[in-house]
Write a protein that holds these residues in place. Structure first.
Motif, PDB file in Angstrom:
ATOM      1  N   THR A 241      43.972  42.289  45.083  1.00  0.00           N
ATOM      2  CA  THR A 241      43.621  40.995  44.489  1.00  0.00           C
ATOM      3  C   THR A 241      44.885  40.197  44.175  1.00  0.00           C
ATOM      4  O   THR A 241      45.892  40.769  43.769  1.00  0.00           O
ATOM      5  N   PRO A 242      44.824  38.888  44.354  1.00  0.00           N
ATOM      6  CA  PRO A 242      45.954  38.070  43.915  1.00  0.00           C
ATOM      7  C   PRO A 242      45.877  37.752  42.420  1.00  0.00           C
ATOM      8  O   PRO A 242      46.780  37.115  41.892  1.00  0.00           O
ATOM      9  N   THR A 243      44.794  38.151  41.757  1.00  0.00           N
ATOM     10  CA  THR A 243      44.670  37.911  40.313  1.00  0.00           C
ATOM     11  C   THR A 243      45.546  38.944  39.606  1.00  0.00           C
ATOM     12  O   THR A 243      45.133  40.088  39.390  1.00  0.00           O
ATOM     13  N   THR A 244      46.775  38.525  39.253  1.00  0.00           N
ATOM     14  CA  THR A 244      47.768  39.497  38.772  1.00  0.00           C
ATOM     15  C   THR A 244      47.327  40.211  37.489  1.00  0.00           C
ATOM     16  O   THR A 244      47.722  41.348  37.257  1.00  0.00           O
ATOM     17  N   THR A 245      46.499  39.561  36.676  1.00  0.00           N
ATOM     18  CA  THR A 245      46.070  40.202  35.419  1.00  0.00           C
ATOM     19  C   THR A 245      45.169  41.407  35.671  1.00  0.00           C
ATOM     20  O   THR A 245      45.012  42.254  34.790  1.00  0.00           O
ATOM     21  N   GLN A 246      44.568  41.494  36.830  1.00  0.00           N
ATOM     22  CA  GLN A 246      43.645  42.610  37.110  1.00  0.00           C
ATOM     23  C   GLN A 246      44.308  43.750  37.873  1.00  0.00           C
ATOM     24  O   GLN A 246      43.716  44.817  38.021  1.00  0.00           O
ATOM     25  N   ILE A 247      45.526  43.515  38.367  1.00  0.00           N
ATOM     26  CA  ILE A 247      46.196  44.554  39.164  1.00  0.00           C
ATOM     27  C   ILE A 247      46.372  45.852  38.368  1.00  0.00           C
ATOM     28  O   ILE A 247      46.105  46.940  38.894  1.00  0.00           O
ATOM     29  N   PRO A 248      46.776  45.800  37.073  1.00  0.00           N
ATOM     30  CA  PRO A 248      46.927  47.065  36.333  1.00  0.00           C
ATOM     31  C   PRO A 248      45.636  47.890  36.282  1.00  0.00           C
ATOM     32  O   PRO A 248      45.669  49.114  36.366  1.00  0.00           O
TER      33      PRO A 248
ATOM     34  N   GLY B 257      54.039  35.944  41.931  1.00  0.00           N
ATOM     35  CA  GLY B 257      53.434  34.616  42.075  1.00  0.00           C
ATOM     36  C   GLY B 257      54.009  33.838  43.243  1.00  0.00           C
ATOM     37  O   GLY B 257      53.274  33.193  43.992  1.00  0.00           O
ATOM     38  N   PHE B 258      55.339  33.913  43.439  1.00  0.00           N
ATOM     39  CA  PHE B 258      55.976  33.245  44.590  1.00  0.00           C
ATOM     40  C   PHE B 258      55.378  33.775  45.892  1.00  0.00           C
ATOM     41  O   PHE B 258      55.017  33.012  46.791  1.00  0.00           O
ATOM     42  N   GLY B 259      55.322  35.096  45.993  1.00  0.00           N
ATOM     43  CA  GLY B 259      54.795  35.722  47.213  1.00  0.00           C
ATOM     44  C   GLY B 259      53.360  35.309  47.469  1.00  0.00           C
ATOM     45  O   GLY B 259      52.981  34.969  48.593  1.00  0.00           O
TER      46      GLY B 259
END
Lengths: 327, 285
Positions: A241-248, B257-259
């Motif tokens: 996912t590109p939703t960084t908050t859910q990666i963990p 974010g950049f990537g």
């Protein structure tokens, strides 16, 4: 003909002799002509708007704030486009091994061996760039599963996406020479509400006792609910996912997680198709460019701080200001 | 914007539907080559519109992007509404999918078919009361009784009608129930993630501990004896926690974010210029 055999008699791994006739996977039929005409149209329109448009277009102060941000996007787009066009002329690009994407084959193989289905969640996104990328990965999984006669249940939260996904999966079965194996119930719109979708997915995974679970797309609070449900049924899980908050959450609960721009590299990695590989090279070059700008900015600001910003170096401060005030 | 009423309004709707049916019929009969060309052209024109809307500098007074006297910003609203209408039609496809799947479950008495009956009951009840509640507003006619559409101002905060009971009293609470399960899942997932099986897991565990301790009074009390000023203040647990968040976590998040931004840009360009088609529809389109 093996194509006419019932599923129970069909070999799991088709040999070249039993492989259905028709185009092999990922061969593009009717490659589009080079998009140089598109670039020309865009540049002509932009130039026309600038030279024949309202006077404020040509005001320097106005452009100082507006143009910098747009120019960065435009330059990065050109870098990527040039790399794509060069890749289409030939040559090969090296793509490093991404364990999460390599695991897709393993997950499909496991489901085949266990004779249990696969679930693929397209997340909470609508018909946007993120979910279209998820759909591209889903179609790779579907094409792989078709070869092994394994069932893939694809779920969405968006009815527009459902219509596109249903047609795309149907097309994948037709292209593989097995249109009769396509089950319309295996592409499902579950609900347009976040937690109703999550509960439907949890129920589905438990009822079907899925062997593998894929989660690609935009995810929010339901990410861990889905991943833990998959864990409870013992499914091998691959998420991205590109939703960084859910990666963990995915890292904690899934077997493999695709992080950051690996998500957008997936189709290039899986298909090794020239256009996609070229696009990946372009992205890397654009990243290098961004890195160079950042390093230059850090160096200039550090030097100015050390020498006390003399008037003769005001232009350096103005240059840095362009990026600071970019809209 | 146009505002049509009465006969003209009905004529516009009938005309739009007839035009759409005609267009679909022509497309259905067209050759693959024509379909492909049309798809490429429409995708390019659609993308070009938003591209120009983004790149053309807006008028400082009206904040609108204007191209040869044509306000792209205003047109974007119309295009957005058209997209919503198309989305509205596809919602029926979603409902069809649900009815088809649950109908098959009931008809074939598949395991758990009673849950499919619950779906039909819920779908029917919500549809009936939602339409009944607003029927007068949309189509005129007699007002709905108070138990269907409670308009008593004394109950403005929580109307006492069936729709509110179903939505606020049932759907929202079911949502909250699913959300609350997350609390238990976080514990089980964290337990698995923080088991120290490798060097990386050990680092993860230590950093997580510092962050957690930096957020709670008990953790801060542990290092309260270190002076808050001076060279050693950075060793207080809340300072360490802030350092991890701002000097390590934030730059990494920005790098990701950049990537992601560049990946999305590349993907958008591939779709706009129809370079991505084979990924979805290899043969048909």
């Amino acid at each position: 003909m093996s194509d006419r055999l019932p599923d129970s008699h069909r070999p799991l791994v088709p040999s070249d002799r039993t492989r259905p006739a028709g185009p092999p996977d990922y061969v593009r039929v009717g490659m589009p002509s080079p998009p140089w005409w598109a670039v020309v149209i865009v540049l002509l329109l932009l130039a026309g708007a600038f030279f024949f448009g309202p006077h404020y277009y040509r005001t320097a102060d106005y452009w100082k704030t507006f143009a910098t941000g747009r120019t960065v996007v435009f330059v990065l787009s050109l870098v990527i486009l040039v790399a794509i066009l060069r890749a289409r002329r030939g040559g090969r690009a090296f793509v490093r091994r991404i364990p999460g994407l390599t695991a897709i084959d393993e997950a499909v193989g496991r489901a085949t061996e266990m004779g249990r289905p696969i679930t693929f969640s397209l997340g909470l996104g609508g018909l946007d760039i993120i979910t279209l990328q998820a759909l591209a990965i889903a179609l790779h999984v579907v094409r792989l599963a078709i070869r092994f006669g394994t069932r893939v249940i694809l779920t969405t939260i968006d009815p527009t996406l459902y219509a596109v996904a249903d047609e795309a999966v149907h097309e994948a079965y037709t292209a593989a020479g097995r249109p009769e194996s396509f089950n319309r119930d295996d592409v499902r719109f579950l609900s347009d509400r976040q937690f109703a979708y999550a509960s439907a997915m949890v129920g589905l995974m438990h009822r079907e006792q899925v062997a593998s679970n894929f989660m690609f797309g935009q995810f929010f609070a339901e990410s861990l609910i889905l991943a833990e449900a998959g864990n409870q049924v013992g499914a091998i899980q691959v998420a991205g996912t590109p939703t960084t908050t859910q990666i963990p959450f995915f890292v904690a609960a899934c077997d493999y997680t695709i992080i950051g721009d690996e998500y957008y590299a997936a189709t290039a990695y899986l298909t090794r198709e020239p256009v996609l590989s070229g696009s990946l090279v372009g992205q890397d070059r654009a990243k290098m460019l961004l890195l160079a700008v950042i390093l230059l900015g850090i160096s200039l600001v550090t030097v100015l701080t050390l020498i006390g910003s003399p008037q003769s170096l005001q232009w350096v401060k103005d240059l840095a200001g362009l990026f600071t005030n970019a809209k | 914007m146009w505002t049509l009423t009465g006969f003209k309004f009905i004529l516009a709707i009938v005309g739009a539907v007839a035009g759409a049916v005609l267009l679909l019929a022509i497309l259905h009969q067209a050759s693959h080559q024509v379909k492909r060309t049309l798809t490429i052209a429409l995708t390019f024109i659609g993308g070009l519109f938003y591209f120009l809307e983004f790149f053309i500098p807006p008028d400082p007074k009206t904040e609108e992007a204007v191209l040869f006297g044509w306000s792209l910003t205003q047109a974007a609203e119309v295009v957005g509404n058209a997209t919503l209408v198309i989305g509205g039609f596809t919602f029926l496809l979603g409902v069809f999918s649900l009815v088809h799947i649950h109908g098959n479950n009931v008809r074939r008495r598949r395991p758990g078919w009673s849950y499919s009956l619950a779906f039909f009951a819920a779908f029917l009840v919500m549809t009936v009361f939602a339409f009944w509640k607003d029927w007068q507003t949309w189509f005129g006619g007699p007002a709905a009784p108070a138990w269907v559409n409670d308009q008593n101002l004394a109950h403005a905060a929580m109307p006492q009608d069936v729709y509110t009971l179903l939505f606020e009293g049932l759907v929202r609470n079911l949502d909250a129930t699913m959300f609350s399960i997350l609390a238990f899942y976080i514990v089980s997932a964290a337990y698995r993630a923080f088991r120290i099986r490798s060097g990386e897991a050990a680092v993860l565990m230590v950093v997580a501990l510092v962050l957690m301790m930096g957020q709670v009074p008990l953790g801060m009390a542990l290092t309260n004896w270190i002076p808050s000023d001076g060279p050693w203040s950075g060793l207080r647990i809340e300072s360490l926690s802030q350092y991890v968040l701002t000097a390590i976590n934030a730059p990494v998040q920005r790098a990701i974010g950049f990537g992601l931004g560049l990946g999305a840009l590349a993907m958008a360009m591939r779709i706009w210029l129809s370079l991505e088609r084979g990924t979805y529809f290899g043969q048909e389109v």
